[in-house]
Write a protein that holds these residues in place. Sequence first.
Motif, PDB file in Angstrom:
ATOM      1  N   MET A   1      13.768  -8.321  22.466  1.00  0.00           N
ATOM      2  CA  MET A   1      13.646  -7.061  21.731  1.00  0.00           C
ATOM      3  C   MET A   1      13.250  -7.355  20.289  1.00  0.00           C
ATOM      4  N   ASN A   2      12.253  -6.651  19.798  1.00  0.00           N
ATOM      5  CA  ASN A   2      11.736  -6.931  18.463  1.00  0.00           C
ATOM      6  C   ASN A   2      12.547  -6.288  17.345  1.00  0.00           C
ATOM      7  N   GLY A   3      13.293  -5.240  17.656  1.00  0.00           N
ATOM      8  CA  GLY A   3      14.119  -4.595  16.643  1.00  0.00           C
ATOM      9  C   GLY A   3      13.345  -3.788  15.618  1.00  0.00           C
ATOM     10  N   PHE A   4      12.065  -3.467  15.894  1.00  0.00           N
ATOM     11  CA  PHE A   4      11.291  -2.656  14.956  1.00  0.00           C
ATOM     12  C   PHE A   4      11.783  -1.216  14.997  1.00  0.00           C
ATOM     13  N   GLN A   5      11.697  -0.547  13.864  1.00  0.00           N
ATOM     14  CA  GLN A   5      12.033   0.877  13.776  1.00  0.00           C
ATOM     15  C   GLN A   5      11.075   1.548  12.812  1.00  0.00           C
ATOM     16  N   LEU A   6      10.920   2.853  12.984  1.00  0.00           N
ATOM     17  CA  LEU A   6      10.198   3.673  12.021  1.00  0.00           C
ATOM     18  C   LEU A   6      11.218   4.531  11.299  1.00  0.00           C
ATOM     19  N   ARG A   7      11.077   4.649   9.994  1.00  0.00           N
ATOM     20  CA  ARG A   7      11.921   5.585   9.258  1.00  0.00           C
ATOM     21  C   ARG A   7      11.062   6.324   8.248  1.00  0.00           C
ATOM     22  N   PRO A   8      11.382   7.584   7.999  1.00  0.00           N
ATOM     23  CA  PRO A   8      10.576   8.361   7.049  1.00  0.00           C
ATOM     24  C   PRO A   8      10.555   7.685   5.684  1.00  0.00           C
ATOM     25  N   ALA A   9       9.373   7.665   5.083  1.00  0.00           N
ATOM     26  CA  ALA A   9       9.234   7.139   3.724  1.00  0.00           C
ATOM     27  C   ALA A   9       9.631   8.233   2.747  1.00  0.00           C
ATOM     28  N   ALA A  10      10.269   7.829   1.670  1.00  0.00           N
ATOM     29  CA  ALA A  10      10.573   8.766   0.593  1.00  0.00           C
ATOM     30  C   ALA A  10       9.284   8.966  -0.201  1.00  0.00           C
ATOM     31  N   ILE A  11       8.921  10.206  -0.444  1.00  0.00           N
ATOM     32  CA  ILE A  11       7.628  10.495  -1.058  1.00  0.00           C
ATOM     33  C   ILE A  11       7.436   9.694  -2.344  1.00  0.00           C
ATOM     34  N   GLN A  12       8.363   9.729  -3.256  1.00  0.00           N
ATOM     35  CA  GLN A  12       8.192   9.006  -4.516  1.00  0.00           C
ATOM     36  C   GLN A  12       8.666   7.567  -4.428  1.00  0.00           C
ATOM     37  N   ASP A  13       9.835   7.335  -3.828  1.00  0.00           N
ATOM     38  CA  ASP A  13      10.438   6.006  -3.852  1.00  0.00           C
ATOM     39  C   ASP A  13       9.579   4.948  -3.161  1.00  0.00           C
ATOM     40  N   ASP A  14       8.904   5.311  -2.097  1.00  0.00           N
ATOM     41  CA  ASP A  14       8.138   4.334  -1.319  1.00  0.00           C
ATOM     42  C   ASP A  14       6.645   4.353  -1.638  1.00  0.00           C
ATOM     43  N   LEU A  15       6.238   5.259  -2.502  1.00  0.00           N
ATOM     44  CA  LEU A  15       4.823   5.386  -2.847  1.00  0.00           C
ATOM     45  C   LEU A  15       4.263   4.107  -3.458  1.00  0.00           C
ATOM     46  N   VAL A  16       4.961   3.517  -4.414  1.00  0.00           N
ATOM     47  CA  VAL A  16       4.434   2.331  -5.098  1.00  0.00           C
ATOM     48  C   VAL A  16       4.271   1.178  -4.114  1.00  0.00           C
ATOM     49  N   PHE A  17       5.264   0.970  -3.248  1.00  0.00           N
ATOM     50  CA  PHE A  17       5.155  -0.075  -2.218  1.00  0.00           C
ATOM     51  C   PHE A  17       3.910   0.158  -1.359  1.00  0.00           C
ATOM     52  N   ALA A  18       3.746   1.388  -0.859  1.00  0.00           N
ATOM     53  CA  ALA A  18       2.638   1.692   0.044  1.00  0.00           C
ATOM     54  C   ALA A  18       1.295   1.555  -0.665  1.00  0.00           C
ATOM     55  N   ARG A  19       1.210   2.061  -1.890  1.00  0.00           N
ATOM     56  CA  ARG A  19      -0.050   1.973  -2.636  1.00  0.00           C
ATOM     57  C   ARG A  19      -0.417   0.516  -2.907  1.00  0.00           C
ATOM     58  N   ASP A  20       0.561  -0.272  -3.357  1.00  0.00           N
ATOM     59  CA  ASP A  20       0.292  -1.680  -3.665  1.00  0.00           C
ATOM     60  C   ASP A  20      -0.108  -2.459  -2.418  1.00  0.00           C
ATOM     61  N   LEU A  21       0.567  -2.202  -1.293  1.00  0.00           N
ATOM     62  CA  LEU A  21       0.237  -2.883  -0.042  1.00  0.00           C
ATOM     63  C   LEU A  21      -1.164  -2.495   0.421  1.00  0.00           C
ATOM     64  N   THR A  22      -1.486  -1.210   0.347  1.00  0.00           N
ATOM     65  CA  THR A  22      -2.812  -0.755   0.769  1.00  0.00           C
ATOM     66  C   THR A  22      -3.892  -1.357  -0.118  1.00  0.00           C
ATOM     67  N   ARG A  23      -3.673  -1.322  -1.432  1.00  0.00           N
ATOM     68  CA  ARG A  23      -4.658  -1.880  -2.353  1.00  0.00           C
ATOM     69  C   ARG A  23      -4.873  -3.368  -2.081  1.00  0.00           C
ATOM     70  N   SER A  24      -3.778  -4.121  -1.917  1.00  0.00           N
ATOM     71  CA  SER A  24      -3.933  -5.567  -1.695  1.00  0.00           C
ATOM     72  C   SER A  24      -4.605  -5.856  -0.351  1.00  0.00           C
ATOM     73  N   SER A  25      -4.374  -5.015   0.648  1.00  0.00           N
ATOM     74  CA  SER A  25      -4.991  -5.212   1.965  1.00  0.00           C
ATOM     75  C   SER A  25      -6.457  -4.776   1.995  1.00  0.00           C
ATOM     76  N   MET A  26      -6.791  -3.734   1.255  1.00  0.00           N
ATOM     77  CA  MET A  26      -8.091  -3.084   1.401  1.00  0.00           C
ATOM     78  C   MET A  26      -9.076  -3.320   0.264  1.00  0.00           C
ATOM     79  N   LEU A  27      -8.613  -3.832  -0.867  1.00  0.00           N
ATOM     80  CA  LEU A  27      -9.504  -3.918  -2.023  1.00  0.00           C
ATOM     81  C   LEU A  27     -10.757  -4.737  -1.730  1.00  0.00           C
ATOM     82  N   ARG A  28     -10.622  -5.826  -0.982  1.00  0.00           N
ATOM     83  CA  ARG A  28     -11.812  -6.643  -0.685  1.00  0.00           C
ATOM     84  C   ARG A  28     -12.849  -5.849   0.107  1.00  0.00           C
ATOM     85  N   TYR A  29     -12.408  -4.941   0.987  1.00  0.00           N
ATOM     86  CA  TYR A  29     -13.343  -4.106   1.740  1.00  0.00           C
ATOM     87  C   TYR A  29     -14.013  -3.088   0.817  1.00  0.00           C
TER      88      TYR A  29
END
Length: 148
Positions: A1-29
Amino acid sequence: MNGFQLRPAAIQDDLVFARDLTRSSMLRYYIRHDLLWLDEAFDVAWAGRENLLVCQGTEVLGFVSLSRDSRALYIRELHMLEAWRGQGAGAWTIGQVLAMARRERRGLLRLTVFKDNPAQALYERMGLKVVGEDECFLRMERSSAMDA
């Protein structure tokens, strides 16, 4: 069992994490395809979508961002931290989103991917097919039916 879960992101609290991850993953494209990355555009899109964190216990591995229309559930963003790529979390997340599309009685799961993004292979393994393209993107979809 992998133990993965989905949980709702907090609109403000998780925004910086998501934006930074997306930018670092996608900027080269963005650079390769001569597109302009705008933090503000990401932030506006984030506020209008359903955003879920992919977790294992208390550790956040990545996130998925979703939108809907009457026919389809759309994966707008799906990003994992580099250490978790290739570990099954992305495939598991797509499976969860597909199940969500079924429960909501939306006939299709759709996404768009850069033509040169290796994640395309994962999407194909998960049953998504290319249904259209433009200069730098492929549009992919699959039926949400159980036997598709």
